[in-house]
Design a protein around this motif. Sequence first.
Motif, PDB file in Angstrom:
ATOM      1  N   LEU A 365       0.828  -1.198   0.000  1.00  0.00           N
ATOM      2  CA  LEU A 365       0.000   0.000   0.000  1.00  0.00           C
ATOM      3  C   LEU A 365       0.865   1.252   0.000  1.00  0.00           C
ATOM      4  O   LEU A 365       1.949   1.265   0.585  1.00  0.00           O
ATOM      5  CB  LEU A 365      -0.915   0.015   1.222  1.00  0.00           C
ATOM      6  N   ASP A 366       0.359   2.280  -0.643  1.00  0.00           N
ATOM      7  CA  ASP A 366       1.013   3.587  -0.615  1.00  0.00           C
ATOM      8  C   ASP A 366      -0.059   4.614  -0.305  1.00  0.00           C
ATOM      9  O   ASP A 366      -0.643   5.237  -1.191  1.00  0.00           O
ATOM     10  CB  ASP A 366       1.687   3.870  -1.956  1.00  0.00           C
ATOM     11  N   THR A 367      -0.359   4.769   0.975  1.00  0.00           N
ATOM     12  CA  THR A 367      -1.431   5.649   1.414  1.00  0.00           C
ATOM     13  C   THR A 367      -0.890   6.650   2.428  1.00  0.00           C
ATOM     14  O   THR A 367       0.288   6.638   2.774  1.00  0.00           O
ATOM     15  CB  THR A 367      -2.570   4.841   2.054  1.00  0.00           C
ATOM     16  N   TYR A 368      -1.780   7.489   2.944  1.00  0.00           N
ATOM     17  CA  TYR A 368      -1.377   8.460   3.949  1.00  0.00           C
ATOM     18  C   TYR A 368      -1.244   7.824   5.327  1.00  0.00           C
ATOM     19  O   TYR A 368      -0.672   8.421   6.231  1.00  0.00           O
ATOM     20  CB  TYR A 368      -2.401   9.598   4.025  1.00  0.00           C
ATOM     21  N   GLY A 369      -1.803   6.646   5.515  1.00  0.00           N
ATOM     22  CA  GLY A 369      -1.767   5.993   6.815  1.00  0.00           C
ATOM     23  C   GLY A 369      -0.510   5.162   7.000  1.00  0.00           C
ATOM     24  O   GLY A 369       0.292   4.985   6.090  1.00  0.00           O
ATOM     25  N   PRO A 370      -0.345   4.596   8.204  1.00  0.00           N
ATOM     26  CA  PRO A 370       0.853   3.800   8.496  1.00  0.00           C
ATOM     27  C   PRO A 370       0.805   2.398   7.907  1.00  0.00           C
ATOM     28  O   PRO A 370       1.827   1.723   7.855  1.00  0.00           O
ATOM     29  CB  PRO A 370       0.866   3.758  10.030  1.00  0.00           C
ATOM     30  N   GLU A 371      -0.371   1.940   7.500  1.00  0.00           N
ATOM     31  CA  GLU A 371      -0.482   0.588   6.966  1.00  0.00           C
ATOM     32  C   GLU A 371       0.224   0.502   5.613  1.00  0.00           C
ATOM     33  O   GLU A 371      -0.079   1.276   4.701  1.00  0.00           O
ATOM     34  CB  GLU A 371      -1.953   0.196   6.810  1.00  0.00           C
ATOM     35  N   GLU A 372       1.153  -0.416   5.499  1.00  0.00           N
ATOM     36  CA  GLU A 372       1.953  -0.539   4.279  1.00  0.00           C
ATOM     37  C   GLU A 372       1.680  -1.808   3.499  1.00  0.00           C
ATOM     38  O   GLU A 372       2.145  -1.945   2.377  1.00  0.00           O
ATOM     39  CB  GLU A 372       3.443  -0.473   4.638  1.00  0.00           C
ATOM     40  N   GLU A 373       0.947  -2.742   4.079  1.00  0.00           N
ATOM     41  CA  GLU A 373       0.698  -4.006   3.389  1.00  0.00           C
ATOM     42  C   GLU A 373      -0.587  -4.633   3.893  1.00  0.00           C
ATOM     43  O   GLU A 373      -1.037  -4.383   5.006  1.00  0.00           O
ATOM     44  CB  GLU A 373       1.874  -4.958   3.592  1.00  0.00           C
ATOM     45  N   LYS A 374      -1.195  -5.456   3.023  1.00  0.00           N
ATOM     46  CA  LYS A 374      -2.416  -6.176   3.359  1.00  0.00           C
ATOM     47  C   LYS A 374      -2.229  -7.649   3.029  1.00  0.00           C
ATOM     48  O   LYS A 374      -1.718  -7.993   1.960  1.00  0.00           O
ATOM     49  CB  LYS A 374      -3.603  -5.622   2.561  1.00  0.00           C
ATOM     50  N   PHE A 375      -2.682  -8.493   3.951  1.00  0.00           N
ATOM     51  CA  PHE A 375      -2.590  -9.931   3.740  1.00  0.00           C
ATOM     52  C   PHE A 375      -3.947 -10.571   3.486  1.00  0.00           C
ATOM     53  O   PHE A 375      -4.012 -11.749   3.170  1.00  0.00           O
ATOM     54  CB  PHE A 375      -1.928 -10.597   4.959  1.00  0.00           C
ATOM     55  N   PHE A 376      -5.023  -9.798   3.655  1.00  0.00           N
ATOM     56  CA  PHE A 376      -6.357 -10.289   3.319  1.00  0.00           C
ATOM     57  C   PHE A 376      -7.030  -9.286   2.403  1.00  0.00           C
ATOM     58  O   PHE A 376      -7.137  -8.104   2.727  1.00  0.00           O
ATOM     59  CB  PHE A 376      -7.208 -10.502   4.571  1.00  0.00           C
ATOM     60  N   ILE A 377      -7.470  -9.756   1.251  1.00  0.00           N
ATOM     61  CA  ILE A 377      -8.040  -8.888   0.223  1.00  0.00           C
ATOM     62  C   ILE A 377      -9.365  -9.496  -0.224  1.00  0.00           C
ATOM     63  O   ILE A 377      -9.438 -10.702  -0.511  1.00  0.00           O
ATOM     64  CB  ILE A 377      -7.100  -8.764  -0.991  1.00  0.00           C
TER      65      ILE A 377
END
Length: 803
Positions: A365-377
């Motif tokens: 992910l490249d968003t404004y938040g701290p979350e950089e990756e997702k393992f469930f989509i």
Amino acid sequence: MTQEIHKFEIEVGGRILELETGRVAHQAGGAVTVRYGDTLLLCTATGSKKPREGVDFLPLTIDVSERAYASGKLPGGFFKREGRPGTDAILAARLCDRPLRPLFPKDYHNETQIITTVMSADRVNPHAALGIVGASAALTISDIPFDDPVSACVIGLVDGELVVNPTYQELQESLLDLTVAGTADAVMMVEAGAKIVSEEVLLDALELAQEVNGAIVDLIREMQEKIGKTKWEPTPKSDAENAAGDAARSYIGDKLKDALKLPGDKQDRVAAIAKIGDDAIAALSNEHDAGTVKATFYSMEKEAVRESILNEGRRPDGRTLTEIRPLHSEVGYLPRVHGSAIFTRGETQIMNAVTLASAGERQRLDTYGPEEEKFFIHHYNFPPFSTGEVGRYGFTGRREVGHGVLAERALQAVVPSQEEFPYTIRSVSEALSSNGSTSMASVCSGCLALMDAGVPIKAPVAGIAMGLITGEAGRYSVLTDIQGAEDHAGDMDFKVAGTTEGVTALQMDIKVKGITFEIMREALEQARTARLQILEHMTGTLSAPRSDLSEFAPRMMSINIPTDKIGALIGPGGSIIRGLIDEYGVSIDVNDEGIVVIGSPDRENADKAKAAIEMLTRDIEVGQTYKGKVVRIMPFGAFVQLIPGKDGLVHISELSEERVPDVESVVKIGDEIEVMVIKVDHMGRVDLSARAVKEQSKAGEVRDDKDWAEKFERRDRRDGPSGPSGPSDRGGRPDDRRGGGGRRDDRRGGGQSGPRDSGGDRGGDRPPRRDGENGGAREDRSGGRRPIGGFDGERRVGPPRRR
């Protein structure tokens, strides 16, 4: 021209919310900047003065633009320019649209555009709710006929307390992420994801949110009083339009009410209703505008549905108000996928397919938040054939993005962590047939497919869509499991998903004012009853996740390594980890916390790779045994690679229990030998012994025994480098790495020779070496010895200097 700048402030959640106007975007109908912390948004609202011809709806467009410069980044890609909106921007635009659209005048059909630009992002405060506040303020102070300002805020549940506008970091720990938009006296929109919370907690959070929204609405009203523009009136209906509407009502009469009572499925009723509309247009279009006749027909259809429910308690398909349509489900439908399910509720049918992959396949992910990756989509597809229509296909619309994220939120709460289940999971819902609430059917189908795939979810999850019809004098009816006609004609669309213990997702869109908290409480309780009924059906199809994965799914195992060993696993330029991947045919992923995930369809190869990684990353300690490869041979011994990047020395005296004439008579480069660590000095240099392994094997003692290694080292010091038969004075201390004598761990000298005045144990009365020979040494002025040429530690020293 310079305009006066106006600022309005209010404290919300312990921080200042600032609304400013007059500084920028002077030509927009209304322009407001919203600042909260260091997050700053520009919200503009502009409308056309003339209505759009030939439409009977509100042509409102809302866009959210997330600029890369807002967080000090460059856009990716070749052109280094922002492209189409990302998922977060689409969701923010939908959140803004849903509470604002119902509050425009019913006869307002002018082109209207709202644009929210994220101009600064502090990576602390989320911007979605702020965009609703800014858009509402811009509309309110503009000349557009919008006069009912809306506010929005987020409520979290952190450490058992409700928190207003939690930060990104607080949301990661929160059990609730609830966005509420409302006017001063009514809730208009709710969107929530939760980690199994009760309905009572949700109601408390809704009430708190409305208190906050009321205060912000008062601030917007203050702005309007001071700087608001005069509103222009929407174009009223002409006499011809009124005449066409009256004629249509007279022609249609009670035909729609009769058509709604027809037995059969949706298609029969739809065909009958469509025929009434076509006949009316054909009969009246010669004298009246066909568009007005059509719009009146649609209005009458909605009225017929509402009156039937309120006055007769009868729904279009004949069900009672709390009755769920017939349910059917099955799992394992698709033969090669890792997990699949079909869930059918009435005429709504969803097929879901689950794919399992390694952690390395995660979404970055490249968003404004701290979350950089997702393992469930979770993804949701809605092809036009699902409603029996012809339409555009292959393009993911905003509705599909929104429905997919809603179902993802509902399921995310029960998906296991990476430590428990080290996979990347993709769940795809295909709408095969649609007549209401495909998003909640996607939750049910997705849950069954996850269980069919063997994903150890915490609990089954089901979803249900509720509706509301209101009338005069406070009359209302709450509907369970609404279908398309009821959704279109109703006043509320209320979707709830959760387990038997609590709610995991909630979405509410309210089209009218006056929805009280008591009505919401009743709807939540009615939804809970229906959810439990659906869960009972689902567990009858598959009671628990399968105990094993599909034969076509990769096998994953997870191990933890010390963080300071991550570099040892990766190796220079990734050489070591790539070598392991190629050697064992596996996938290997490691994160910054030292969690290593190994994936392979072959369990045996995965086990071998795991053993290799454990060997590679464990600390080298005295007493451990290794099977290593000889990588270098010197006259005084052999260097054995224990793990990539770490070698140890087997002195010639430690190669065998017997006397060894030279190193190459025992081992050659490339040979694999079993050795024991007998010493690790303060510089990290490792001494090894093959002799210790052999003697330990003969003694029948357990391997990796530190006591044995220390006993062996003590005996070696006592007996000398060549074993019990060797003299005990073969050249200085056993751990002296500077002398040139017959030391067991000498890394610089010339093999097993003793001091220059003794023959050593190889040459007998061999004359002493001349100063400067390879492996020799010369006295320095301090009386010590230093190498000349030969080997210095683990690196070569250049040739001796010439005087």
